[in-house]
Enzyme design. Sequence first.
Site, PDB file in Angstrom:
ATOM      1  CB  CYS A  74      -1.059   0.107   1.181  1.00 15.35           C
ATOM      2  SG  CYS A  74      -0.304   0.017   2.430  1.00 15.35           S
ATOM      3  NE  ARG A  75       2.870   2.039  -4.579  1.00 14.33           N
ATOM      4  CZ  ARG A  75       3.112   0.892  -5.462  1.00 14.33           C
ATOM      5  NH1 ARG A  75       2.962  -0.588  -4.130  1.00 14.33           N
ATOM      6  NH2 ARG A  75       2.923   0.297  -6.555  1.00 14.33           N
TER       7      ARG A  75
END
Length: 187
Positions: free
Chosen positions: A160-161
Amino acid sequence: MANPAAQEILICVCGGIAAYKACEVVSALAKANLAVTVAMTPAATKFVGALTFEALSGRRVYTDLWTSADLHDVQHIRLARSSHLICVAPATANIIARMAAGISDDLVSSLLLAADPKKVLLAPAMNEGMWQHPATVRNVKTLSDWGIQLIGPESGWQACRTIGAGRMSEPAAIAERIGAMLGQSLD
Protein backbone atom coordinates in the site's frame (compact mmCIF):
# COMPACT_ATOMS: atom_id res chain seq x y z
CA MET A 1 9.74 -35.74 -5.15
CA ALA A 2 9.22 -35.65 -1.40
CA ASN A 3 10.27 -38.55 0.76
CA PRO A 4 7.14 -40.70 1.37
CA ALA A 5 8.18 -41.09 5.03
CA ALA A 6 8.58 -37.32 5.46
CA GLN A 7 6.34 -35.34 7.76
CA GLU A 8 3.31 -33.92 5.98
CA ILE A 9 3.13 -30.13 5.78
CA LEU A 10 0.02 -28.30 4.57
CA ILE A 11 0.57 -24.76 3.34
CA CYS A 12 -2.65 -22.72 3.15
CA VAL A 13 -2.26 -19.71 0.88
CA CYS A 14 -4.68 -16.81 1.27
CA GLY A 15 -5.38 -13.86 -1.02
CA GLY A 16 -2.84 -11.16 -0.41
CA ILE A 17 0.08 -9.75 -2.34
CA ALA A 18 2.43 -11.69 -0.04
CA ALA A 19 1.15 -14.93 -1.65
CA TYR A 20 4.23 -14.84 -3.89
CA LYS A 21 6.38 -15.41 -0.79
CA ALA A 22 4.51 -18.65 -0.12
CA CYS A 23 6.13 -20.00 -3.31
CA GLU A 24 9.54 -19.62 -1.67
CA VAL A 25 8.30 -21.30 1.53
CA VAL A 26 7.00 -24.29 -0.43
CA SER A 27 10.22 -24.49 -2.44
CA ALA A 28 12.40 -24.42 0.70
CA LEU A 29 10.34 -27.16 2.35
CA ALA A 30 10.39 -29.34 -0.77
CA LYS A 31 14.18 -28.91 -1.04
CA ALA A 32 14.42 -30.11 2.58
CA ASN A 33 12.67 -33.30 1.44
CA LEU A 34 9.45 -32.59 3.33
CA ALA A 35 6.10 -33.67 1.91
CA VAL A 36 4.30 -30.41 1.07
CA THR A 37 0.68 -30.01 0.01
CA VAL A 38 -0.86 -26.64 -0.84
CA ALA A 39 -4.44 -25.47 -0.40
CA MET A 40 -5.50 -22.07 -1.72
CA THR A 41 -8.39 -19.72 -1.16
CA PRO A 42 -10.17 -18.48 -4.29
CA ALA A 43 -8.60 -15.04 -3.72
CA ALA A 44 -5.10 -16.55 -3.50
CA THR A 45 -5.46 -17.91 -7.04
CA LYS A 46 -5.77 -14.30 -8.25
CA PHE A 47 -2.21 -13.62 -7.01
CA VAL A 48 -0.40 -16.92 -7.76
CA GLY A 49 -1.58 -19.81 -9.91
CA ALA A 50 -2.08 -23.32 -8.58
CA LEU A 51 0.24 -24.63 -11.31
CA THR A 52 3.15 -22.76 -9.70
CA PHE A 53 2.59 -24.55 -6.40
CA GLU A 54 2.12 -27.90 -8.18
CA ALA A 55 5.50 -27.47 -9.84
CA LEU A 56 7.21 -26.47 -6.59
CA SER A 57 5.61 -29.15 -4.39
CA GLY A 58 5.33 -31.96 -6.93
CA ARG A 59 1.79 -32.50 -5.70
CA ARG A 60 -1.78 -31.67 -6.55
CA VAL A 61 -2.98 -28.29 -5.24
CA TYR A 62 -6.41 -28.04 -3.60
CA THR A 63 -8.51 -24.96 -4.35
CA ASP A 64 -12.10 -25.81 -3.47
CA LEU A 65 -14.30 -28.08 -1.39
CA TRP A 66 -16.06 -29.59 -4.36
CA THR A 67 -13.29 -31.02 -6.52
CA SER A 68 -11.83 -34.33 -5.40
CA ALA A 69 -9.89 -37.08 -7.09
CA ASP A 70 -11.89 -39.50 -4.95
CA LEU A 71 -15.61 -38.84 -4.63
CA HIS A 72 -15.56 -40.44 -1.17
CA ASP A 73 -12.76 -38.17 0.05
CA VAL A 74 -13.72 -35.48 2.53
CA GLN A 75 -10.69 -33.31 1.76
CA HIS A 76 -11.02 -30.79 4.55
CA ILE A 77 -10.94 -33.57 7.11
CA ARG A 78 -8.27 -35.75 5.47
CA LEU A 79 -5.86 -32.92 4.68
CA ALA A 80 -6.18 -31.46 8.18
CA ARG A 81 -5.78 -34.81 9.93
CA SER A 82 -2.91 -36.11 7.81
CA SER A 83 -0.78 -32.98 8.26
CA HIS A 84 1.82 -32.81 10.98
CA LEU A 85 1.80 -29.02 10.65
CA ILE A 86 -0.36 -26.47 8.86
CA CYS A 87 1.10 -23.09 7.94
CA VAL A 88 -1.10 -20.25 6.68
CA ALA A 89 1.03 -17.93 4.58
CA PRO A 90 -0.04 -15.27 4.04
CA ALA A 91 -2.54 -15.19 6.89
CA THR A 92 -4.77 -12.28 5.94
CA ALA A 93 -6.98 -10.31 8.31
CA ASN A 94 -9.90 -12.08 6.62
CA ILE A 95 -8.74 -15.64 7.39
CA ILE A 96 -7.70 -14.65 10.92
CA ALA A 97 -11.19 -13.22 11.56
CA ARG A 98 -12.92 -16.25 10.04
CA MET A 99 -10.79 -18.62 12.12
CA ALA A 100 -11.54 -16.73 15.34
CA ALA A 101 -15.27 -16.78 14.52
CA GLY A 102 -15.29 -20.46 13.49
CA ILE A 103 -16.44 -19.67 9.95
CA SER A 104 -15.69 -22.36 7.37
CA ASP A 105 -17.06 -21.21 4.04
CA ASP A 106 -14.26 -22.36 1.72
CA LEU A 107 -11.66 -25.13 1.64
CA VAL A 108 -8.95 -23.31 3.60
CA SER A 109 -11.25 -22.11 6.40
CA SER A 110 -12.78 -25.60 6.61
CA LEU A 111 -9.32 -27.19 6.84
CA LEU A 112 -8.39 -24.82 9.64
CA LEU A 113 -11.59 -25.48 11.56
CA ALA A 114 -10.96 -29.23 11.28
CA ALA A 115 -7.33 -28.91 12.45
CA ASP A 116 -5.79 -29.21 15.88
CA PRO A 117 -4.95 -25.57 16.75
CA LYS A 118 -1.64 -26.63 18.30
CA LYS A 119 -0.31 -27.70 14.90
CA VAL A 120 -1.18 -24.42 13.13
CA LEU A 121 1.31 -21.65 12.34
CA LEU A 122 0.12 -18.30 10.99
CA ALA A 123 2.33 -15.90 9.03
CA PRO A 124 0.22 -12.71 9.09
CA ALA A 125 0.40 -10.26 6.20
CA MET A 126 -1.71 -7.14 5.94
CA ASN A 127 -1.66 -3.36 5.97
CA GLU A 128 -0.46 -1.79 9.23
CA GLY A 129 -3.89 -0.31 9.95
CA MET A 130 -5.52 -3.73 9.54
CA TRP A 131 -2.89 -5.38 11.78
CA GLN A 132 -3.40 -2.80 14.53
CA HIS A 133 -7.21 -2.72 14.29
CA PRO A 134 -8.88 -3.77 17.58
CA ALA A 135 -10.76 -6.56 15.80
CA THR A 136 -7.53 -8.09 14.48
CA VAL A 137 -5.82 -7.68 17.86
CA ARG A 138 -8.75 -9.48 19.51
CA ASN A 139 -8.82 -12.22 16.86
CA VAL A 140 -5.07 -12.87 17.14
CA LYS A 141 -5.37 -13.09 20.93
CA THR A 142 -8.22 -15.58 20.60
CA LEU A 143 -6.21 -17.76 18.22
CA SER A 144 -3.10 -17.54 20.41
CA ASP A 145 -5.17 -18.57 23.43
CA TRP A 146 -6.19 -21.69 21.48
CA GLY A 147 -2.53 -22.62 20.95
CA ILE A 148 -2.11 -21.36 17.40
CA GLN A 149 1.38 -19.98 16.82
CA LEU A 150 2.38 -16.90 14.85
CA ILE A 151 5.53 -15.84 13.09
CA GLY A 152 5.65 -12.11 12.49
CA PRO A 153 4.46 -9.90 11.09
CA GLU A 154 7.50 -7.76 10.48
CA SER A 155 7.76 -4.05 9.93
CA GLY A 156 8.73 -2.78 6.50
CA TRP A 157 7.61 -1.63 3.07
CA GLN A 158 4.06 -2.66 2.24
CA ALA A 159 2.19 -2.94 -1.03
CA CYS A 160 0.00 0.00 0.00
CA ARG A 161 3.12 2.18 -0.33
CA THR A 162 3.63 2.69 3.39
CA ILE A 163 6.12 1.45 5.95
CA GLY A 164 4.82 -0.27 9.06
CA ALA A 165 4.00 -3.48 10.90
CA GLY A 166 2.09 -6.10 8.93
CA ARG A 167 4.65 -7.35 6.41
CA MET A 168 4.82 -11.14 6.18
CA SER A 169 7.97 -12.71 7.62
CA GLU A 170 10.59 -13.75 5.10
CA PRO A 171 10.16 -17.22 3.56
CA ALA A 172 13.44 -18.54 5.01
CA ALA A 173 12.34 -17.57 8.53
CA ILE A 174 8.95 -19.24 8.03
CA ALA A 175 10.58 -22.42 6.71
CA GLU A 176 13.02 -22.44 9.66
CA ARG A 177 10.13 -22.04 12.11
CA ILE A 178 8.28 -24.92 10.47
CA GLY A 179 11.40 -27.06 10.81
CA ALA A 180 11.75 -26.09 14.47
CA MET A 181 8.09 -26.91 15.16
CA LEU A 182 8.66 -30.33 13.57
CA GLY A 183 11.89 -30.85 15.50
CA GLN A 184 14.15 -30.97 12.48
CA SER A 185 16.73 -28.84 10.76
CA LEU A 186 16.05 -27.79 7.19
CA ASP A 187 19.74 -27.72 6.15
